[in-house]
Scaffold this active site. Structure first.
Site, PDB file in Angstrom:
ATOM      1  N   GLU A  71       0.839  -1.211   0.000  1.00  0.00           N
ATOM      2  CA  GLU A  71       0.000   0.000   0.000  1.00  0.00           C
ATOM      3  C   GLU A  71       0.875   1.262   0.000  1.00  0.00           C
ATOM      4  OE1 GLU A  71      -3.688   0.652   0.485  1.00  0.00           O
ATOM      5  OE2 GLU A  71      -3.903  -1.341  -0.368  1.00  0.00           O
TER       6      GLU A  71
ATOM      7  N   CYS B 206      -4.004 -13.451  -0.546  1.00  0.00           N
ATOM      8  CA  CYS B 206      -4.318 -12.044  -0.295  1.00  0.00           C
ATOM      9  C   CYS B 206      -4.139 -11.357  -1.636  1.00  0.00           C
ATOM     10  CB  CYS B 206      -3.358 -11.452   0.734  1.00  0.00           C
ATOM     11  SG  CYS B 206      -3.497  -9.652   0.861  1.00  0.00           S
TER      12      CYS B 206
HETATM   13  N1  DGL Z   1      -6.389  -7.582  -0.088  1.00  0.00           N
HETATM   14  C1  DGL Z   1      -6.908  -8.113   1.125  1.00  0.00           C
HETATM   15  C2  DGL Z   1      -6.972  -9.626   1.086  1.00  0.00           C
HETATM   16  O1  DGL Z   1      -7.043 -10.202   0.020  1.00  0.00           O
HETATM   17  C3  DGL Z   1      -6.257  -7.717   2.431  1.00  0.00           C
HETATM   18  C4  DGL Z   1      -5.729  -6.381   2.628  1.00  0.00           C
HETATM   19  C5  DGL Z   1      -5.933  -5.845   4.008  1.00  0.00           C
HETATM   20  O2  DGL Z   1      -5.325  -6.314   4.985  1.00  0.00           O
HETATM   21  O3  DGL Z   1      -6.739  -4.947   4.085  1.00  0.00           O
HETATM   22  O4  DGL Z   1      -6.955 -10.238   2.109  1.00  0.00           O
END
Ligand code: DGL
Length: 275
Positions: free
Chosen positions: A159, A193
């Site tokens: 991020e 993720c």
């Molecule tokens: N992109 C999110 C996922 O697939 C997680 C990101 C977050 O921790 O907000 O778990």
């Protein structure tokens, strides 16, 4: 032009863009509405109640913008909120609308990925603690052993656009070593993720060379195409003008700049308040 009913794509931040990219390649004719809850990211370290509340608010917002179908392009939200939304909220909101996640389609192909029957999972703390992957894999492939490793620093690195720098190497090595020290027989690892594909090269370099590293984008895109084929009543409701809009709960200029790491095109996001 007819009223637009885009397919809603939701993530806590930018990670869902890795899923959106693959969905657009697979299904270029549809309209899409992306919502990143960047003001409240990351979700990975938040409690079940909070992730559920935030996810439901965002899903309702996407419905209010005409979406009939919403994809939770976020494993954490899929793990902690999807089932409750599908079972308790959708019947009250509108039982003809649908919300789908990213865990089930990934789990369905796990059997094809491993020869040793030992799978690794990298995910957020929230996804790992929910135990969703091992539980779902157990149902379909009872002989597969899953070893999970939570990587709480990976999302913040991505991020903040720090994922290509040397600092990221330390955190990648730390978790790849933990995983392999726990189970050396692992021959495939799921990036559970939607942010993690941005670290894929570093992850691959840090793991044994013959080990497969699996991103979810293509898997989810193919599964969505299949879903729309099997559900013509939903397919008919989704408008097809090939448009895309990006919404963020944060500053849109910040979104445009950071999203360029994930997308190979210039975009103009719009700010929205979600509550
Ligand atoms: N992109 C999110 C996922 O697939 C997680 C990101 C977050 O921790 O907000 O778990």
């Amino acid at each position: 032009m007819d009223k637009i009913s885009p397919i809603g794509i939701f993530d806590s931040g930018y990670g869902g863009l890795t899923i959106l990219n693959e969905i657009r390649k697979e299904l270029p004719d549809y309209d899409y509405l992306y919502l990143g809850d960047n003001a409240r990211t990351p979700y990975g370290t938040r409690s079940f109640e909070v992730v559920y509340k935030f996810t439901l608010q965002c899903v309702k917002y996407l419905f209010s913008q005409g979406c009939q179908l919403v994809i939770l392009a976020c494993n954490t939200a899929s793990a902690k909120a999807l089932r409750t939304i599908q079972q308790s909220d959708l019947p009250k909101i509108d039982s003809s609308k649908r919300v789908l996640g990213v865990i089930r389609p990934t789990v369905e192909i796990v059997g094809q990925l491993t020869k040793s029957n030992h799978i690794g999972l990298f995910a957020t703390e929230g996804t790992v603690k929910s135990n969703s992957y091992p539980l779902e894999i157990q149902k379909l492939f009872p002989t597969i052993k899953v070893t999970s490793e939570a990587c709480p620093m990976w999302v913040p690195l991505i991020e903040n656009n720090e994922h290509l720098d040397e600092g990221a190497d330390y955190f990648v090595r730390k978790h790849t070593q933990n995983l392999m020290n726990t189970d050396a027989e692992i021959d495939a690892v799921i990036l559970g993720c939607t942010h993690y594909p941005l670290l894929k090269e570093k992850i691959e370099n840090a793991l044994p060379p013959d080990l497969q590293v699996i991103s979810q984008g293509e898997i989810v895109a193919k599964s969505l195409a299949d879903y729309l084929l099997r559900h013509p009543e939903m397919d008919e409701k989704c408008s097809k003008n090939g448009t895309i809009r990006y919404l963020t709960t944060e500053n849109p200029d910040k979104f445009d700049e950071s999203a360029s790491v994930f997308l190979s095109e210039e975009i103009r996001a719009e700010h929205v308040e979600v509550e």
